[in-house]
Write an enzyme that holds these catalytic residues in place. Sequence first.
Site, PDB file in Angstrom:
ATOM      1  N   GLU A 327       0.804  -1.218   0.000  1.00  0.00           N
ATOM      2  CA  GLU A 327       0.000   0.000   0.000  1.00  0.00           C
ATOM      3  C   GLU A 327       0.844   1.279   0.000  1.00  0.00           C
ATOM      4  OE1 GLU A 327      -2.464  -3.131   2.253  1.00  0.00           O
ATOM      5  OE2 GLU A 327      -0.357  -2.593   1.988  1.00  0.00           O
ATOM      6  N   LYS A 446      -0.810 -12.082  23.565  1.00  0.00           N
ATOM      7  CA  LYS A 446      -1.374 -11.456  24.759  1.00  0.00           C
ATOM      8  C   LYS A 446      -1.425 -12.479  25.878  1.00  0.00           C
ATOM      9  CE  LYS A 446      -4.834  -8.188  26.321  1.00  0.00           C
ATOM     10  NZ  LYS A 446      -6.012  -7.381  25.963  1.00  0.00           N
TER      11      LYS A 446
END
Length: 547
Positions: A327, A446
């Site tokens: 991108e 996490k």
Amino acid sequence: MRGTMMEFPLTLPHLLDRAGFLFARSEIVSRCPRRTTTRTTYADFHRCARRFASALTRLGLQPGDRVSTMMWSHATHMHLFFGIPCAGGIINPLNLRLHPQELAAIANHASSRFLIVDDALLPVYESLRNAGASFEKVIINRYAGGEVPPGFLDYDELLAAEDDNFVYPKLDENDGAAMFFTSGTTGCSKAVVYTHRSLVLHGLSLAMADCFALSHNDVVLPIVPLFHANAWGMPHGAAITGAKFVLLGPNVDPESILDAIVEHGVTFAAGVPTIWLNVLCALEKYPDRWKFAPLRALCGGSAPPLDLIRALDKRGIHIMHAWGMTETSPLATAPLIKPHMRDYSEDALYEFRGKQGLAVPLVELRVMRPENPEDENCEKAAEAPRDGKTPGELEIRGPWIASSYYNCPDQSHRWSSDGWFRTGDVAHMDEEGYIKIVDREKDLVKSGGEWISSVDLENSLMGHPAVKEAAVIGVPHPKWQERPLAAVVLKEGAAATPEDLRAYLAKTFAKWQLPDAFVFLTEIPRTSVGKFKKTALRQQFANWSWE
């Protein structure tokens, strides 16, 4: 008061004509499948690109039509990077490492009218056609010296039928010139269209002294394929500067790379960390085989381990770590070391070289995080402190940063109303503006409410003398939500135990950050562009049972 500057559109015909006139004798060297070498010049490049633009026009190409290529990296492919957009079309290089089903989906999404394919890749084309891709016309490039089957057009015959009087169509600098697809690490591949203006500006940035300093004195070797994210802008940077261009086709084993560096006097090369790891292994295995002058080596795709940077420095290869995405056209940062840092310790300088660097001119970066990080439902974002430790999502905007995906209905969450692109990378920025990417959002582990960087663990593991490659993923845990699992590939003939690796990591990581499990593999799954394919690892270890 308004200025009165002459209007001058930034389009690729200017680059093509400049290369053909000012650098007519500069070489483009191509390695063929049989490992023979062909040498052409920028004068040949200029003539062939213009003739193919003329041929496409005669075949009925309309402004904005997509033209796919299925080719290795060689001079003819370079011609098409300019010939197609200079005729008003949009080149769509297909990634040869993808499965035919995905290639067919990409070609159909692009709605490509024409396909140019190397004769050596005709079996791949048949798989593509069987997977549902169709084109109005298929043009064969006799790269391997084969015959053109009935029903196909011959690239050489098309060029021979044209003269050198092609007149460029009227092009706007904001017209599409190239279409590349994301690697699909976060889902289906998405299409990004690069404009003439974005490619010219991006190419100019590569020539800046504080970026990569490409010049007519360079010999450039893009080990990264032309079909991978615009070869990181190397075709346009080379055309702007007139640098000698060396293309290896499918021959990107470390021995072929090192042979080419020596034979052609390469001064600048570009490749992913895997390439440079393999080059290092070859240099270690045959320490007296290759002798070459100091080499600037652009490394992107993922962060290179610091030990790799150190080891290659000793062998005359200076790694220049940068960051970008499909991108972002793709390069967005450069590895600049500021003058006042030259007195820093050697270790401190290596730490800076391991970061993603500074935003290149015209590109803006910021790190954003929830205004109230303690509130999981907080939707309002604020810029993170520039303290070199507070993480958040990296956002970017600039003249060669995409403003949308092509023909993709669900994309509003990726761009803010004022033009910032949300990259999905987790990073922090220091007070000097240096960016360090901690991880992809989806790759953070996490554990017990705390985040663990898989990238930091991987890079540290790859500094162990027995480890060739390592990838870390989060695996569901009944108590801690997730815990890190490390997949490790050992060097040939080397040995290490989980206890050895855990003790090695314990020198720089807290106990709770250490992987709870190590698995030893013969290879780590990769995406088509050489990145670790962690989705495959997560599937492989989805039923992992913690002791």
